[in-house]
Design a protein around this motif. Sequence first.
Motif, short mmCIF file in Angstrom:
data_model
loop_
_atom_site.label_atom_id
_atom_site.label_comp_id
_atom_site.label_asym_id
_atom_site.label_seq_id
_atom_site.Cartn_x
_atom_site.Cartn_y
_atom_site.Cartn_z
N TRP A 65 -47.23 21.13 -58.42
CA TRP A 65 -48.08 20.03 -57.97
C TRP A 65 -47.71 19.64 -56.53
O TRP A 65 -48.58 19.47 -55.69
CB TRP A 65 -47.90 18.83 -58.90
CG TRP A 65 -48.75 17.67 -58.55
CD1 TRP A 65 -50.05 17.45 -58.90
CD2 TRP A 65 -48.37 16.52 -57.77
NE1 TRP A 65 -50.49 16.26 -58.40
CE2 TRP A 65 -49.47 15.67 -57.71
CE3 TRP A 65 -47.18 16.15 -57.15
CZ2 TRP A 65 -49.44 14.46 -57.03
CZ3 TRP A 65 -47.15 14.95 -56.47
CH2 TRP A 65 -48.27 14.13 -56.42
N THR A 66 -46.42 19.55 -56.25
CA THR A 66 -45.95 19.19 -54.91
C THR A 66 -46.38 20.23 -53.89
O THR A 66 -46.82 19.88 -52.79
CB THR A 66 -44.42 19.03 -54.91
OG1 THR A 66 -44.06 18.06 -55.88
CG2 THR A 66 -43.91 18.62 -53.56
N ARG A 68 -48.95 22.30 -54.05
CA ARG A 68 -50.39 22.23 -53.84
C ARG A 68 -50.78 21.03 -52.99
O ARG A 68 -51.65 21.12 -52.13
CB ARG A 68 -51.12 22.18 -55.17
CG ARG A 68 -51.12 23.50 -55.89
CD ARG A 68 -51.88 23.41 -57.18
NE ARG A 68 -51.87 24.70 -57.85
CZ ARG A 68 -52.12 24.86 -59.12
NH1 ARG A 68 -52.41 23.82 -59.89
NH2 ARG A 68 -52.10 26.06 -59.66
N LYS A 69 -50.15 19.89 -53.25
CA LYS A 69 -50.48 18.67 -52.51
C LYS A 69 -49.93 18.68 -51.09
O LYS A 69 -50.42 17.95 -50.25
CB LYS A 69 -49.97 17.44 -53.26
CG LYS A 69 -50.71 17.18 -54.56
CD LYS A 69 -52.17 16.91 -54.31
CE LYS A 69 -52.90 16.57 -55.57
NZ LYS A 69 -54.31 16.29 -55.37
N SER A 70 -48.92 19.48 -50.82
CA SER A 70 -48.34 19.50 -49.48
C SER A 70 -49.32 20.07 -48.44
O SER A 70 -49.18 19.80 -47.26
CB SER A 70 -47.05 20.31 -49.46
OG SER A 70 -47.32 21.69 -49.65
N ASP A 72 -52.56 19.33 -48.51
CA ASP A 72 -53.70 18.41 -48.46
C ASP A 72 -53.38 17.25 -47.53
O ASP A 72 -52.67 16.31 -47.91
CB ASP A 72 -54.01 17.91 -49.88
CG ASP A 72 -55.25 17.06 -49.97
OD1 ASP A 72 -55.84 16.75 -48.92
OD2 ASP A 72 -55.63 16.70 -51.10
N PHE A 75 -54.42 13.74 -48.78
CA PHE A 75 -53.51 13.23 -49.81
C PHE A 75 -52.21 12.75 -49.20
O PHE A 75 -51.65 11.73 -49.63
CB PHE A 75 -53.24 14.29 -50.88
CG PHE A 75 -52.34 13.80 -51.97
CD1 PHE A 75 -52.83 12.98 -52.97
CD2 PHE A 75 -50.99 14.14 -51.98
CE1 PHE A 75 -51.99 12.50 -53.97
CE2 PHE A 75 -50.16 13.66 -52.97
CZ PHE A 75 -50.66 12.84 -53.97
N GLN A 76 -51.70 13.47 -48.20
CA GLN A 76 -50.46 13.08 -47.54
C GLN A 76 -50.61 11.70 -46.89
O GLN A 76 -49.72 10.85 -47.01
CB GLN A 76 -50.04 14.12 -46.50
CG GLN A 76 -49.65 15.45 -47.07
CD GLN A 76 -48.44 15.38 -47.96
OE1 GLN A 76 -47.50 14.63 -47.68
NE2 GLN A 76 -48.45 16.13 -49.04
N ARG A 79 -50.79 9.13 -49.71
CA ARG A 79 -49.50 8.98 -50.39
C ARG A 79 -48.52 8.17 -49.55
O ARG A 79 -47.78 7.33 -50.07
CB ARG A 79 -48.92 10.37 -50.69
CG ARG A 79 -47.77 10.35 -51.62
CD ARG A 79 -48.23 10.02 -52.99
NE ARG A 79 -47.10 10.11 -53.90
CZ ARG A 79 -47.06 9.54 -55.06
NH1 ARG A 79 -48.09 8.86 -55.49
NH2 ARG A 79 -46.01 9.66 -55.82
N LYS A 110 -61.30 8.30 -50.11
CA LYS A 110 -60.87 9.71 -50.06
C LYS A 110 -61.97 10.61 -50.60
O LYS A 110 -62.24 11.67 -50.03
CB LYS A 110 -59.58 9.89 -50.88
CG LYS A 110 -59.00 11.31 -50.81
CD LYS A 110 -57.68 11.36 -51.56
CE LYS A 110 -57.04 12.72 -51.49
NZ LYS A 110 -57.71 13.75 -52.25
#
Length: 130
Positions: A65-66, A68-70, A72, A75-76, A79, A110
């Motif tokens: 998950w981390t 994949r989100k890194s 985006d 999302f960053q 977050r 978003k």
Amino acid sequence: MEPEVVYDLIDYHLRECIKREVKMRVCKNCGRYFALTGRTNTEYCSRPFDEKGRTCREVGAIALWTKRKSRDALFQDYRREYKNRFARMKAGKLEPEELYAWDERAREKKAECEAGRLSPEDYAAWLRES
């Protein structure tokens, strides 16, 4: 236990797995083999992985998950601002209801940005100013 007994036990279990057609897979987290039981698309074993007692299944899912989100950027940005507001809530400077209301609006913005109705720069500015 004598080595012959250990080899006999290993041999017995291996033959039973072959006889029962147990599928095996390599864990994507620790690299060890594990038997597939239940779901056939399982990628991680259930062995304890760290000193906290978390399993490969738990640690691997979080790591994936981390990763994949890194990638985006939206999302960053979200977050980073969420963590700031959460810290303010924990310090008593922000009410939980305010955080949850902001979170809902931020997720809507978003979604607008992902749909192309809002630019990433405008979204980042909105996050900072809201």
